[in-house]
Design an enzyme around this catalytic site. Structure first.
Site, PDB file in Angstrom:
ATOM      1  N   THR A 127      25.177  25.773  16.252  1.00 49.60           N
ATOM      2  CA  THR A 127      25.391  25.793  14.701  1.00 49.60           C
ATOM      3  C   THR A 127      24.091  25.643  13.951  1.00 49.60           C
ATOM      4  OG1 THR A 127      26.552  24.966  12.730  1.00 49.60           O
ATOM      5  CG2 THR A 127      26.202  23.259  14.816  1.00 49.60           C
ATOM      6  N   ASP A 128      23.910  26.176  12.783  1.00 47.89           N
ATOM      7  CA  ASP A 128      22.891  25.978  11.826  1.00 47.89           C
ATOM      8  C   ASP A 128      22.912  24.806  11.613  1.00 47.89           C
ATOM      9  OD1 ASP A 128      24.961  26.220  10.038  1.00 47.89           O
ATOM     10  OD2 ASP A 128      24.079  27.901   8.836  1.00 47.89           O
ATOM     11  N   GLU A 129      23.988  23.954  11.585  1.00 51.31           N
ATOM     12  CA  GLU A 129      24.081  22.541  10.938  1.00 51.31           C
ATOM     13  C   GLU A 129      23.052  21.530  11.622  1.00 51.31           C
ATOM     14  OE1 GLU A 129      27.982  21.094   9.717  1.00 51.31           O
ATOM     15  OE2 GLU A 129      28.530  23.294   9.698  1.00 51.31           O
ATOM     16  N   TYR A 155      29.282  15.333  13.403  1.00 56.78           N
ATOM     17  CA  TYR A 155      29.347  16.841  13.934  1.00 56.78           C
ATOM     18  C   TYR A 155      27.952  17.217  14.281  1.00 56.78           C
ATOM     19  CZ  TYR A 155      29.940  21.562  14.292  1.00 56.78           C
ATOM     20  OH  TYR A 155      29.970  22.824  14.396  1.00 56.78           O
ATOM     21  N   LYS A 159      26.041  18.254  17.919  1.00 60.50           N
ATOM     22  CA  LYS A 159      25.770  19.551  18.496  1.00 60.50           C
ATOM     23  C   LYS A 159      24.239  19.644  18.601  1.00 60.50           C
ATOM     24  CE  LYS A 159      28.095  22.568  18.484  1.00 60.50           C
ATOM     25  NZ  LYS A 159      28.892  23.613  19.599  1.00 60.50           N
TER      26      LYS A 159
END
Ligand code: NAD
Ligand code: TYD
Length: 341
Positions: A127-129, A155, A159
């Protein structure tokens, strides 16, 4: 060439879309899905796939080494695509532990199995997060693959840890990994705890639409099928050891997205309710997709207006699907499907 691919987390939102994408794009592939069927996994999502002889569903946990090893021994996978994860930021703030187990330990179990069985390809759906957030007053800034990992929530930290593990396995053991970091997805089968489906469901039930903080946080939205196309291109043609950002320059403030939902459903803006902000709330995500465009020729096919129309239409046509989720009834589906098998 005929291949056997393992799709983990295929009963969830993006995983189920990817199962259908693969069965359609590669009708000669054998597609195996392993999913633990957590609260977010819904076997109903795979109802049509179950009718295809090239598809096999296995209920299993990616953190369970024995179960994963048994499956690898049985199937001899050519590629593994890991979607299985705990995926909701708000839940990670409530209970980080399960995020570390599935997202980090689960990834390590899959990587070990790939090493042991000599799997030709392992793809990590990230994810870009992992890049943290961007300031709201710098619209000129975007995440590139070289942006340092700098996480905000349990989260995104889990990741990012999984990404680093994948890249470490590539460097240390030569495990043939690729990693994709995509922006926020939307579309069919999106679990109604996330912004867009939650707002659609609440609006249709004339319930308040809870907008966190001032509603000015920005997300970069991509129609789920365009994400599936990107992953397929990376698995087929991407360079091992590489990270690819995926996004379509579709930045919107949350309040804009919520107003779009209301407009499409012809519901009043008076349903909007501002609520307490999420702790550590990331301000803005924005992907620079230059690398995947230049190297693999990927581009998004569905614009935001069209994608939102399709999405809202899907939730109207599949009201039973999300009503069963909201009522908890969907969890009985597995029992009905499998009790007498
Ligand atoms: P989701 O929560 O809808 O689905 C996750 C699936 O994984 C569920 O079917 C669940 O049952 C399964 N699962 C969870 N723990 C498991 C375990 N231990 N073993 C086996 N299966 C397990 O998530 P999603 O939105 O479809 O996201 C899929 C992947 O894409 C995740 O890795 C997520 O980080 C990533 N991603 C999501 C988005 C997004 O906007 N939703 C954007 C970029 C990346
Ligand atoms: P979400 O769909 O949870 O995705 P993520 O946090 O991974 O980007 O949330 C998208 C944005 O919408 C995020 O800025 C938080 C906000 N949000 C709300 O304002 N209200 C809600 O009820 C939810 C679920 C999210």
């Amino acid at each position: 060439m005929k291949k056997t691919v393992l799709i983990t987390g295929g009963a969830g939102f993006i995983g189920s879309n990817y199962v259908y994408y693969t069965l359609e794009k590669h009708p000669d592939y054998r597609v195996v899905c392993i999913d633990k069927l957590t609260y977010a996994g819904n076997l109903e999502n795979l109802e049509q796939a179950m009718k295809n002889d090239n598809f096999r569903f296995v209920k299993g946990d990616i953190t369970d080494r024995e179960c994963v090893d048994r499956l690898f021994a049985e199937e001899k996978f050519d590629a593994v695509i890991n979607f299985a994860a705990e995926s909701h930021v708000d839940r990670s703030i409530e209970n980080p532990q399960v995020f570390l187990m599935t997202n980090v330990v689960g990834t390590s179990v899959l990587l070990d199995a790939c090493r042991r069985y000599g799997t030709a390809r392992y793809h990590q759906v990230s994810t870009d997060e992992v890049y943290g957030d961007l300031p709201l007053d710098r619209p000129d800034l975007f995440f590139t693959e070289d942006t340092p990992v700098h996480t905000s929530s349990p989260y995104s930290a889990s990741k990012a840890s999984a990404d680093l593990l994948c890249l470490a396995y590539y460097r240390t053991f030569g495990t043939p990994v690729t990693v994709s970091r995509c922006s926020n997805n939307y579309g069919p089968y999106h679990f109604p705890e996330k912004l867009i489906p939650l707002m659609i469901a609440n609006a249709l039930n004339d319930k308040p639409l809870p907008v966190y903080g001032n509603g000015l946080n920005v997300r970069d939205w991509l129609y789920v099928k365009d994400h599936c196309k990107a992953i397929d291109m990376i698995v087929e043609h991407g360079k091992i050891g590489e990270v690819y950002n995926v996004g379509g320059h579709n930045e919107r403030t949350n309040i804009d997205v919520v107003k779009t939902v209301l407009r499409l459903l012809e519901k009043p803006e008076s349903l909007i309710t501002y609520v307490t902000d999420r702790p550590g709330h990331d301000r803005r995500y924005a992907i620079d997709p230059t690398k995947i465009k230049n190297e693999l020729g990927w581009y998004p096919e569905t614009g935001f207006d069209d994608g939102m129309k399709k999405t809202v239409a899907w939730y109207l046509e599949n009201r039973g699907w999300w009503e069963r989720i909201i009522s908890g009834q969907y969890q009985e589906y597995y029992e009905r499907m499998y009790a007498n098998r």
